[in-house]
Design an enzyme around this catalytic site. Structure first.
Site, mmCIF file in Angstrom:
data_model
loop_
_atom_site.group_PDB
_atom_site.id
_atom_site.type_symbol
_atom_site.label_atom_id
_atom_site.label_comp_id
_atom_site.label_asym_id
_atom_site.label_seq_id
_atom_site.Cartn_x
_atom_site.Cartn_y
_atom_site.Cartn_z
ATOM 1 N N LYS A 79 -47.538 -61.541 -30.106
ATOM 2 C CA LYS A 79 -47.777 -60.146 -30.465
ATOM 3 C C LYS A 79 -48.699 -60.100 -31.677
ATOM 4 C CE LYS A 79 -45.250 -55.867 -31.586
ATOM 5 N NZ LYS A 79 -43.902 -55.243 -31.695
ATOM 6 N N SER A 154 -42.818 -51.138 -29.095
ATOM 7 C CA SER A 154 -44.208 -51.385 -29.441
ATOM 8 C C SER A 154 -44.774 -52.679 -28.881
ATOM 9 C CB SER A 154 -44.350 -51.425 -30.968
ATOM 10 O OG SER A 154 -43.607 -52.516 -31.520
ATOM 11 N N SER A 178 -38.095 -52.364 -29.832
ATOM 12 C CA SER A 178 -39.443 -52.663 -29.351
ATOM 13 C C SER A 178 -39.585 -53.955 -28.576
ATOM 14 C CB SER A 178 -40.423 -52.668 -30.534
ATOM 15 O OG SER A 178 -40.608 -51.365 -31.012
#
Length: 495
Positions: A79, A154, A178
């Site tokens: 990420k 997210s 998330s």
């Protein structure tokens, strides 16, 4: 490519050990898929092809020398909120669009040292603020099950990358849901560890008392194989827990007969999509069939989890993001006539709407005259929520329920309604408020879209959670379903 499943960590690890393919071959396989498909999905912000090939060749050399471990040569995506030395770390923001990190986050460093191969950096809501990966400066990520729908957030880029077969596993972060929410919306397994179990060193902060790194993969087995290399104490992180790291793969096969599962009263009664409710109820019955015992529990303050979280997290974000001022690093506005104007213009240009919204809300909550009425009260509610969980775990071993109230919503549907967007995390934020661990496991479909079963464990009980998730996956086939990458093709799901 023949042999073990080339889209799982376990399959790749086994294939490499048996010399069915090399680390370089498997890296090139994923890089080719990224090149062919990611323009449609937008899972990656940066693809590190040269780095991946170089790391894969080193992995092959280590295997020839007899120095390979189980993860040597297995690809991973990170990420784009984890610092990666010499690679862009953008946090999905214009503010850091050209920022190249000078060092590796501890989580990245540990996986690299275990021999894993970095494919690239994945898309996310800007500074991890969002539930749909639509607030990214680099555009939204599309759900591989239906390209007109969100992949969740997210960590939507990480989820979409794994779901579409563009990586076998990806790092992710969870501040209010998330990891687990995108896992549910894309048919994956997602682990949010206990707060402090994974080092936050090198993880760009959103809300420091909530942020926690974790993993997204197809199966609990895959997560168990990687998580042990990622977890553990780090003296560079003052919030890191100094506790032994369990042997997670060894814990997978334990029977769950006698396991006490708590189900929150009335959780499925109001505001939950019927397909999600049916899938959750069926999943709980499946666990009962494996010998678990289900009993009702009450989390008295669960209904104030969302307002509590959305008071505290923006307050912390307001503080953490104050460092982005256009002076030291990040986006700098041109033509400012004064230092104050430089601050204002740089932040106005560098931050997107959702980040600005949360900074303003957090600053207001921390301001003189409002601190006690808002921030202080939210902190007291946070303690009450944690106490609810503490009492529940005196009676049960695991808490089960839906991960999300509905399957993936359409892109754009909630951009003008922040409250509706925030409510996507209604079943997940409590875990972050209490600092617990939780996992989302594929548990069925609603209208052709995947949904997840949410399992919550006590502090440092990741081994038990992965065990329960694994046994559930041995008894079901939901995790074997693969999405249609090409738009318009019907998803293939088990009966």
């Amino acid at each position: 490519m023949s042999g073990p499943d080339p889209y799982t960590v376990a399959g790749i690890s086994a294939g490499l050990a048996r010399s069915e393919f090399s680390a370089e071959e498997i890296a090139r396989h994923f890089l080719a898929r990224i090149e062919a498909l990611d323009a449609t999905i937008n899972a990656y912000v940066t693809v590190t092809a040269e780095l991946a090939i170089a790391q894969a060749r080193r992995a092959d050399d280590a295997r020839r020398r007899g120095e390979a471990g189980p993860l040597t040569g297995v690809p991973v995506a990170h990420k784009d909120i984890f610092s990666t030395s010499g690679v862009r770390t953008t946090c999905g923001s214009r503010m850091l669009a050209d920022h190249v990190a000078a060092y590796d986050a501890t989580a990245v460093e540990r996986l690299r040292e275990s021999g894993m191969v970095t494919l690239g950096k994945t898309n996310l809501d800007e500074f991890a603020m969002g539930s749909s990966t639509e607030s990214s400066h680099f555009g939204p990520t599309h759900n591989p099950w239906d390209l007109e729908r969100v992949a969740g957030g997210s960590s939507g880029g990480s989820a979409a990358a794994v779901a579409a077969g563009l990586a076998p596993v990806a790092t992710a972060t969870d501040t209010g849901g998330s990891i687990r929410q995108p896992a549910a919306l894309t048919g994956l397994t997602g682990l949010k560890p206990t707060y402090g179990r994974v080092s936050r060193h090198g993880l760009v902060a959103f809300a420091s008392s909530f942020d926690q790194g974790g993993l997204l993969a197809r199966t609990a087995e895959d997560i168990a194989l990687v998580f042990g290399a990622m977890a553990g104490f780090d003296e560079r992180d003052s919030t890191s827990l100094d506790a032994p790291v369990d042997d997670y793969p060894a814990a997978l096969e334990a029977p769950i007969a006698g396991l006490r599962i708590g189900v929150q009263e009335d959780q499925l009664a109001h505001g939950v999509d019927p397909g999600v409710a049916d899938a959750t109820a069926a999943a709980i019955r499946e666990l009962e069939g494996l010998g678990a015992r289900v009993r009702p529990i009450r989390l008295e303050h669960a209904d104030v989890g969302i307002p509590t979280y959305y008071m505290l997290a923006p307050a912390e974000c307001s503080s953490n993001l104050s460092r982005f001022d256009g002076v030291r690093y990040g986006h700098r506005a041109q033509g400012a006539a004064s230092i104050e104007e430089l601050y204002v213009q740089s932040r106005t240009e560098g931050f997107g709407l959702e980040v600005k919204r949360r900074i303003l809300a957090g600053t207001y909550a921390l301001s003189k005259g409002y601190y006690d009425a808002y921030y202080g009260k939210a902190q007291r509610l946070r303690r009450l929520i944690a106490d609810d969980y503490r009492r529940a775990f005196e009676e049960v071993d695991v808490i089960a329920g839906p991960t999300t109230p509905a399957p993936a919503f359409r892109l754009g549907d909630r951009l003008d309604d922040p409250i509706a967007m925030y409510l996507a995390d209604v079943f997940t934020v409590g875990v972050n408020l209490a600092g617990l661990c939780a996992v989302s496991v594929p548990s069925g479909f609603s209208d052709g879209l995947p949904v997840g079963l949410h399992l919550t464990g006590n502090h440092l009980d990741e081994a038990r959670l992965l065990n329960v998730a694994h046994r559930f996956q041995q008894a079901t086939e939901w995790h074997l379903a693969r999405p249609p990458v090409e738009h318009g093709r019907a998803p293939e799901s088990p009966e």
